[in-house]
Structures are given as C-alpha cells and as structure tokens.
Design a protein around this motif. Structure first.
Motif, PDB file in Angstrom:
ATOM      1  N   GLY A 183    -198.079  11.393 -64.674  1.00  0.00           N
ATOM      2  CA  GLY A 183    -199.534  11.498 -64.749  1.00  0.00           C
ATOM      3  C   GLY A 183    -200.035  12.298 -65.939  1.00  0.00           C
ATOM      4  O   GLY A 183    -201.226  12.285 -66.248  1.00  0.00           O
ATOM      5  N   ALA A 184    -199.139  13.017 -66.615  1.00  0.00           N
ATOM      6  CA  ALA A 184    -199.562  13.839 -67.754  1.00  0.00           C
ATOM      7  C   ALA A 184    -199.069  13.249 -69.066  1.00  0.00           C
ATOM      8  O   ALA A 184    -198.989  13.945 -70.083  1.00  0.00           O
ATOM      9  N   ARG A 185    -198.789  11.967 -69.054  1.00  0.00           N
ATOM     10  CA  ARG A 185    -198.282  11.319 -70.268  1.00  0.00           C
ATOM     11  C   ARG A 185    -199.300  11.303 -71.391  1.00  0.00           C
ATOM     12  O   ARG A 185    -198.975  11.013 -72.536  1.00  0.00           O
ATOM     13  N   TRP A 186    -200.543  11.586 -71.085  1.00  0.00           N
ATOM     14  CA  TRP A 186    -201.589  11.551 -72.111  1.00  0.00           C
ATOM     15  C   TRP A 186    -201.503  12.730 -73.073  1.00  0.00           C
ATOM     16  O   TRP A 186    -202.094  12.700 -74.150  1.00  0.00           O
ATOM     17  N   VAL A 187    -200.754  13.767 -72.702  1.00  0.00           N
ATOM     18  CA  VAL A 187    -200.749  14.986 -73.522  1.00  0.00           C
ATOM     19  C   VAL A 187    -200.453  14.746 -75.003  1.00  0.00           C
ATOM     20  O   VAL A 187    -201.215  15.181 -75.860  1.00  0.00           O
ATOM     21  N   PRO A 188    -199.376  14.022 -75.344  1.00  0.00           N
ATOM     22  CA  PRO A 188    -199.115  13.840 -76.779  1.00  0.00           C
ATOM     23  C   PRO A 188    -200.196  13.040 -77.505  1.00  0.00           C
ATOM     24  O   PRO A 188    -200.252  13.050 -78.729  1.00  0.00           O
ATOM     25  N   GLU A 189    -201.064  12.356 -76.747  1.00  0.00           N
ATOM     26  CA  GLU A 189    -202.135  11.613 -77.415  1.00  0.00           C
ATOM     27  C   GLU A 189    -203.219  12.559 -77.933  1.00  0.00           C
ATOM     28  O   GLU A 189    -204.014  12.199 -78.788  1.00  0.00           O
ATOM     29  N   TYR A 190    -203.278  13.735 -77.383  1.00  0.00           N
ATOM     30  CA  TYR A 190    -204.314  14.687 -77.799  1.00  0.00           C
ATOM     31  C   TYR A 190    -203.769  15.901 -78.531  1.00  0.00           C
ATOM     32  O   TYR A 190    -204.461  16.514 -79.325  1.00  0.00           O
ATOM     33  N   TYR A 191    -202.543  16.272 -78.210  1.00  0.00           N
ATOM     34  CA  TYR A 191    -201.956  17.451 -78.833  1.00  0.00           C
ATOM     35  C   TYR A 191    -200.839  17.008 -79.751  1.00  0.00           C
ATOM     36  O   TYR A 191    -199.951  16.290 -79.330  1.00  0.00           O
ATOM     37  N   PRO A 192    -200.912  17.400 -81.007  1.00  0.00           N
ATOM     38  CA  PRO A 192    -199.837  17.001 -81.913  1.00  0.00           C
ATOM     39  C   PRO A 192    -198.506  17.616 -81.459  1.00  0.00           C
ATOM     40  O   PRO A 192    -198.369  18.838 -81.439  1.00  0.00           O
ATOM     41  N   CYS A 193    -197.577  16.775 -81.044  1.00  0.00           N
ATOM     42  CA  CYS A 193    -196.292  17.263 -80.557  1.00  0.00           C
ATOM     43  C   CYS A 193    -195.229  17.076 -81.631  1.00  0.00           C
ATOM     44  O   CYS A 193    -195.234  16.092 -82.346  1.00  0.00           O
ATOM     45  N   GLU A 194    -194.338  18.037 -81.704  1.00  0.00           N
ATOM     46  CA  GLU A 194    -193.258  17.929 -82.689  1.00  0.00           C
ATOM     47  C   GLU A 194    -192.199  16.951 -82.215  1.00  0.00           C
ATOM     48  O   GLU A 194    -191.536  16.310 -83.001  1.00  0.00           O
ATOM     49  N   SER A 195    -192.013  16.902 -80.908  1.00  0.00           N
ATOM     50  CA  SER A 195    -191.053  15.927 -80.395  1.00  0.00           C
ATOM     51  C   SER A 195    -191.495  15.480 -79.011  1.00  0.00           C
ATOM     52  O   SER A 195    -192.115  16.236 -78.269  1.00  0.00           O
ATOM     53  N   VAL A 196    -191.208  14.235 -78.718  1.00  0.00           N
ATOM     54  CA  VAL A 196    -191.547  13.665 -77.416  1.00  0.00           C
ATOM     55  C   VAL A 196    -190.341  12.855 -76.983  1.00  0.00           C
ATOM     56  O   VAL A 196    -189.860  12.016 -77.743  1.00  0.00           O
TER      57      VAL A 196
END
Lengths: 351, 323
Positions: free
Chosen positions: B251-264
């Motif tokens: 349910g929290a898969r949206w996080v990298p769409e808003y926060y620039p992540c270094e790795s996913v």
C-alpha cells in the motif's frame, strides 16, 4: 562524401521547387550532374530513392504525380512552393518576446530541441525574437518519466503502443493502447487512450508505466474522440477530490498543527494548552494526523481513533492490533486507480 | 539523421538566414546554429555548388566571407529564400508551450501570448495544430498569491510573506525580495532573497498563507542578482545526508513516486525496500509517521529510535486504551 550528397539534395530541392509541373525522373537524371554520372540505371534508382526518403525525413513536401494529362504512366515529382515555405509571420515586439519565452518552456530534451529548431526557422524568416525579459513568470516543464518520449513519438506517428502498467494496488499487466492525448496536471503526466485489451477508454499515469514502451507499427483503428472531452476526463481523474468520510474531532496542542486549524470548522479551547477542533476528513487522514505526533489526539470517530492508534503502535514497536484498516478498499479498476493519499494533499486538504 | 541530411537541413535554413541577416559573421552564425565555425565554413563551401539547375556558373550561389568574417550571400537561389515550414514536432513544441503559458494565472503578458499563438496556428497548418491538441500542460497555482507575487516582482517591490514550514509545523513571517517566479513540475515557486535568513530561498507558493506587497522597493543584493539560478531546494539532495532505509508494504508503493530514492528493490509479496536521503530527516520522519504500519525503518539506528520515540509520545495521548 557528405558534402557532395548535401549539394545534390539541395540542388534537387531547388530544381523541384523551380518547376511548376511534375518533373519526370528521366529529366532529373539529365539535369542533375550526380544522377547523370551514375554508371547504371540501378545505381541511379537507388540513389534517387534514398534522396527522396531523406528529403521527406526533413519534412520537404515532395509530391508525386503524372506528368502528362493523356498518359498517366509517366511519373514525375515536384515540391509546391506554397507547401514548402514557412508562411509570412509578422510579430510585434511583445509577441516575439512571448515566443522567446515559449522556446525556454521545455526542459524535456526532444521538445526543447524541437522548440529551438523552430525558433531558428523563424529567425531565418526574419522574425526578430528579442531576449526574454528578465522579469515575469517563467514556467518550465520537465517530463522525467522514461515513457514520455516513446509515447510522444507514438502520438506523432499515430501508432498503437504496448507497455506494462502497474496499478496502484501493485498489479502489473501488459496493456495495448491506442494513444489519444498526453497531459500534465499538477506536474504529473497522464496518457489517455483506447485500451485494446479492455475494449474501453483508459487513463494511465506515465510514472506507473513499468519498463519500455513499444511502438507496434500498427495504426489505431478506433476513432479519436474529441480532445476537449478526453481532456476534461483526464482532469477529473487527475484532480479528483477524495470523498469526505465524515466529521472528526481532534484535540490539538496550542500553537501547533497549523494546517489542521486552517481546515477546522470550529475551534474551542480545551483546558490549559489545548484546543478542540472539528473538521471533515478524508481517506488517508489517519496518516496525515500522525505526522503531527504528540501534538494531536483524535477524539472521534472511534474508527479514525483506532486507526491512528494502530499505526502508532506499529511504529512504537508495540505490535499490531487486529482489525480492519481504515479506508481499506479493494483494487477498484474504474479509471485505473486505487489511489494513494496524495502527498500534495498535505497542504490542500488542510486549506 | 545522417550527417548529410543534417547539413541539408542547416543549408535550407542558412540561405534564408543569410538573406535576412546580411553581413552577419561566421562566428555569429555558428553560435546561432549551434555548430562550429569550421562547420559553417564547410556549409558555405557547399553553397558554391548549389543553385538553379542549368550547369552555368552564374546559376550558382556565391557566399562571400569578407573582413571580420562577415558573410554576404550573392545570387541566392530564389526558390529557397524562405525557410522550410515548421515540422509537426516543431509546431507542437511551440504551440503547446504557448497554450500552457497563456493559462498561467496572473501572467502579465497573456495578451501577447494569445496573439502569437493565433498567428502561429495559422502559419503551421491544420494537421500540426491538431496534433498539438493532443499534448497539454496545466499549471495550478492559487490566483491571489501568484498575482501578488507577480505584481511585486514586476514592480520591483518587497513582499511580506506568511509561510508555512511543515517540518517545524509553524507559520513564519518574513520579508523577502523577489528575484523570479518559476513554475516547475506543475508548481509555482518564488525565488527570493530572504532578509531574515540572509539567504536566497525558494518558496512554494502553495505554502504561502499570507502575502502583502510592500511599498518599499525590493533590494536583492548585487552578488545574488547576478548569480546563476539556484536549484529548487525541494529537489536538492546532498550526498552528505544520511541514507535512510525503509521497508514498505504494498500500500505504500507510491513513496518512490514522490520522494527521490537512491535505490528501490522489490520484496516478495509486493512490497518495496527503498533507500532515500533528505536534507532534513524530519521530512522522512513525518513520512514514516504518515505511513504507520505500512512502513518499517531498517536503519540507521538513531533514525529508527527517533521514529519510535515520536510514536510512543503520541500514543501516550491516547491513555490506557493505547498502552
């Protein structure tokens, strides 16, 4: 050599523009020296075919027609000057400045490049585009999703595309789509089109397209609907408000939780250092409230209160509490979106 | 595109350009066309062999380079003294930009945008204009705030702002000197000199809760005025910032769409493992609080402890029910 070839192509353009009638291929072979020098018919044919292709690639409107009104077997070529040349464009100073600003609009490579090559043509036509005034609003647009580029290409080329798409609930499935429009709302890009697998209109978020977008080479077979209608549906999808779930009562510490206070319909003092707020809440509100940590306590409704407690307990390392999560919904597929709590709502829900 | 085709494209533009800019220098043309001066010299050499077919010397063009590199094109082939019309792609890039800009609320010169849009639409033809209908960019900004900010910026006056800072949960009052207003990724920002912090700051206009155009003139320090544009602070991430690792439920898969992540990376069961950095950890702590049971902090230890402490403190407000 490149130079010889460029020379040949430019001369071919001049020659075809100079003629009012269709020029037979044989005549072109006689008139243009590089063609005349071809040792064989095959060599000439090959060279000429290639040249035509390359001129079309540049956007030169090369027409094919018959050269003789009585015998339609002789094929010739021409370029209609009216189709070739950029029409006269007289711009006032302020208009030229506005155009200059438009050229700086795109930060996406393909569009930025297309805008500057357009500008160069306008300058060549004598349109003076002054420097962009240093004051004023400067809108800029990026398109970072890797899907943007191939989808734009598909719109230009009118082709069906194939990609795999991850829905909000995590389901990943391959889609085949006839693209209609690409729109940006609130900084996010959406594709609207006809989904061939589902035989219906669908709206997709470009940042949820997983992996490469393939152009199938097939032309769309369904009619393109009116863009205005499509755009309004995309807007409704992109900007859809989450449904109000009811009224919540919160106890908040004085001088804190500013956005919650702004959204409140009533604020009453409640003992030393605390206020009680009443506001309408939406899906995902339990997460939003939790951000304010110990400055807020949910009093009512119990459903919301329990949801907040459960989340806090999980984070505090005290284990989970059984029960249904607030706002838990199945994977509805309406216009492809079970949606997350929009972070942008961080401010907007509260104002 | 092959080198030859690119050169042809340039030559078809160069002929009208030289006609409309007599005496322009090789250096200026190279700059305008984005190629080297050597390349322009080569292009001019090709033109000596181009002209109306006939094979006579006086049918060919004569590009002379005079003193100081000034170019004079004699005997230009009249057929190509107008540039080629805009390609669909070129037309789309301009039309979509103009239409999007014309919608921006508070934009001062909307009228000129609309006039140039109408002229350009007429010049590019129906098919290109239709294709441009299929791409659009909409901006969203609060009218009142944007209008006031624009007014201050164009009239060179200072602004008084009430600005909400989510990480501190407070509205700060500050006097700023506007430098420019920019719209990026659908949001409006005010780039301004903040007098209180004596620093150049990027303000998100949707976080402005109060705005007042002051009588006093804006006073942006000289060294700031001439400095290059700063990166949008919201998007600026420093490699020095600690890397925070989280495990996210589906349910929290949206996080990298808003926060620039270094790795996913994917986890079995549909979840994600992400690593992200932010200039202030507080922003990520708030994110984790928001996610609740959909997130688990993997590290670093101090950050995990900070989250645990905040959650425990908040839980205390719920009394024994929560214990």
């Amino acid at each position: 050599m490149a130079a010889t070839k460029s020379e040949r192509l430019v001369n071919l353009v001049i020659c075809l523009l100079a003629s009012r009638t269709f020029v037979p291929k044989e005549r072109l072979r006689r008139v243009l020296e590089p063609y005349r020098n071809c040792p064989t018919d095959e060599a000439f044919e090959r060279m000429f075919e290639r040249d035509k292709e390359e001129l079309r690639e540049l956007g030169v409107p090369l027409e094919v027609g018959t050269t003789d009104a009585y015998f339609d077997d002789e094929v010739g070529y021409r370029i209609a000057p009216g189709e070739y040349a950029l029409p006269e464009l007289a711009l006032a100073t302020d208009e030229a400045q506005a155009l200059g600003a438009a050229v700086r609009f795109w930060q996406q490579a393909t569009l930025a490049q297309a805008a500057s090559s357009a500008l160069l043509k306008l300058k060549a036509a004598g349109v003076e585009v002054g420097p962009v005034s240093p004051v004023g609003i400067e809108p800029r647009v990026r398109a970072e999703a890797p899907a943007f580029e191939p989808l734009l290409e598909a719109v230009y080329e009118r082709q069906v595309v194939r990609f795999s798409y991850r829905r909000g609930d995590g389901e990943v499935r391959s889609r085949e789509v006839e693209p209609w429009t690409i729109d940006s709302w609130r900084g996010r890009w959406y594709l609207a089109g006809y989904d061939l697998g589902r035989s219906d209109e669908r709206i997709f978020r470009l940042d949820r397209i997983a992996g490469p977008v393939l152009l199938t080479g097939r032309a769309p077979s369904h009619p393109l609907p009116d863009q205005v209608d499509v755009r309004s549906r995309v807007a409704a999808f992109a900007l859809r408000p989450e449904a109000d779930l009811g009224t919540a009562t919160l106890r908040v510490r004085s001088g804190t939780c500013f956005p919650l206070r702004r959204a409140a319909s009533a604020i009453e003092p409640d003992g030393e250092g605390w206020d009680v707020l009443v506001l309408t809440y939406r899906d995902g509100f339990e997460g939003y409230v939790a951000e304010f940590g110990a400055d807020v306590v949910v009093l009512d409704p119990p459903r919301l209160r329990d949801a907040v407690i459960r989340n806090l307990r999980a984070l505090a390392g005290r284990g989970a509490v059984p029960g249904q999560r607030l706002g838990e919904a199945g994977g509805a597929d309406g216009v492809d979106g079970v949606d997350e709590v929009d972070l942008r709502a961080e401010w907007e829900t509260a104002s | 595109m092959s080198t030859a085709v690119e050169q042809v494209e340039r030559l078809l533009n160069l002929v009208p350009y030289l006609r409309s800019h007599p005496g322009v220098t090789v250096a200026e043309v190279a700059d305008e066309f984005g190629v080297s001066q050597r390349q322009i010299a080569k292009d001019l050499n090709v033109l000596w062999f181009c002209g109306t077919p006939g094979g006579f010397a006086d049918d060919l063009m004569e590009p002379h380079v005079g003193e100081g590199g000034a170019i004079h094109l004699d005997n230009a082939a009249e057929q190509i003294t107008r540039p080629l019309r805009l390609s669909t792609r070129e037309a789309v890039a301009l039309l979509v930009a103009l239409r999007a800009m014309a919608q921006v609320p508070g934009l001062a010169d909307r009228d000129s945008l609309e006039r140039v849009l109408a002229k350009l639409e007429a010049a590019v033809g129906q098919s290109a204009a239709d294709t441009a209908e299929r791409l659009s960019v909409a901006f969203e900004a609060r009218d009142v705030v944007l209008e006031a900010a624009t007014r201050a910026q164009t009239s060179g006056r200072a602004l008084r702002l009430g600005y909400y800072v989510p990480s501190r949960d407070e509205v700060t009052e500050r006097t700023v000197d506007p430098i420019r207003i920019s719209m990026l990724s659908g949001r409006a920002y005010l780039d301004a000199w903040c007098r209180g912090s004596r620093d150049r700051r990027m303000f998100r206009l949707d976080r402005v809760v109060g705005i007042e155009v002051l009588e006093e003139p804006a006073a942006v320090p000289e060294h700031v005025k001439n400095a290059p544009e700063v990166e949008h602070s919201a998007l600026r991430v420093d490699a020095q910032d600690p890397l925070i690792e989280l495990e996210l439920a589906p349910g929290a898969r949206w996080v990298p769409e808003y926060y620039p992540c270094e790795s996913v990376s994917e986890l079995p069961g549909g979840g994600l493992r992400v690593a992200l950095r932010a200039p202030d950890q507080d922003r990520i702590r708030r994110l984790v609080l928001r996610l609740g049971e959909s997130a688990r902090v993997l590290g670093p230890g101090e950050f995990a402890a900070a989250v645990r402490d905040t959650a425990s403190a908040a839980l205390a407000g719920y009394g024994s029910q929560a214990g």
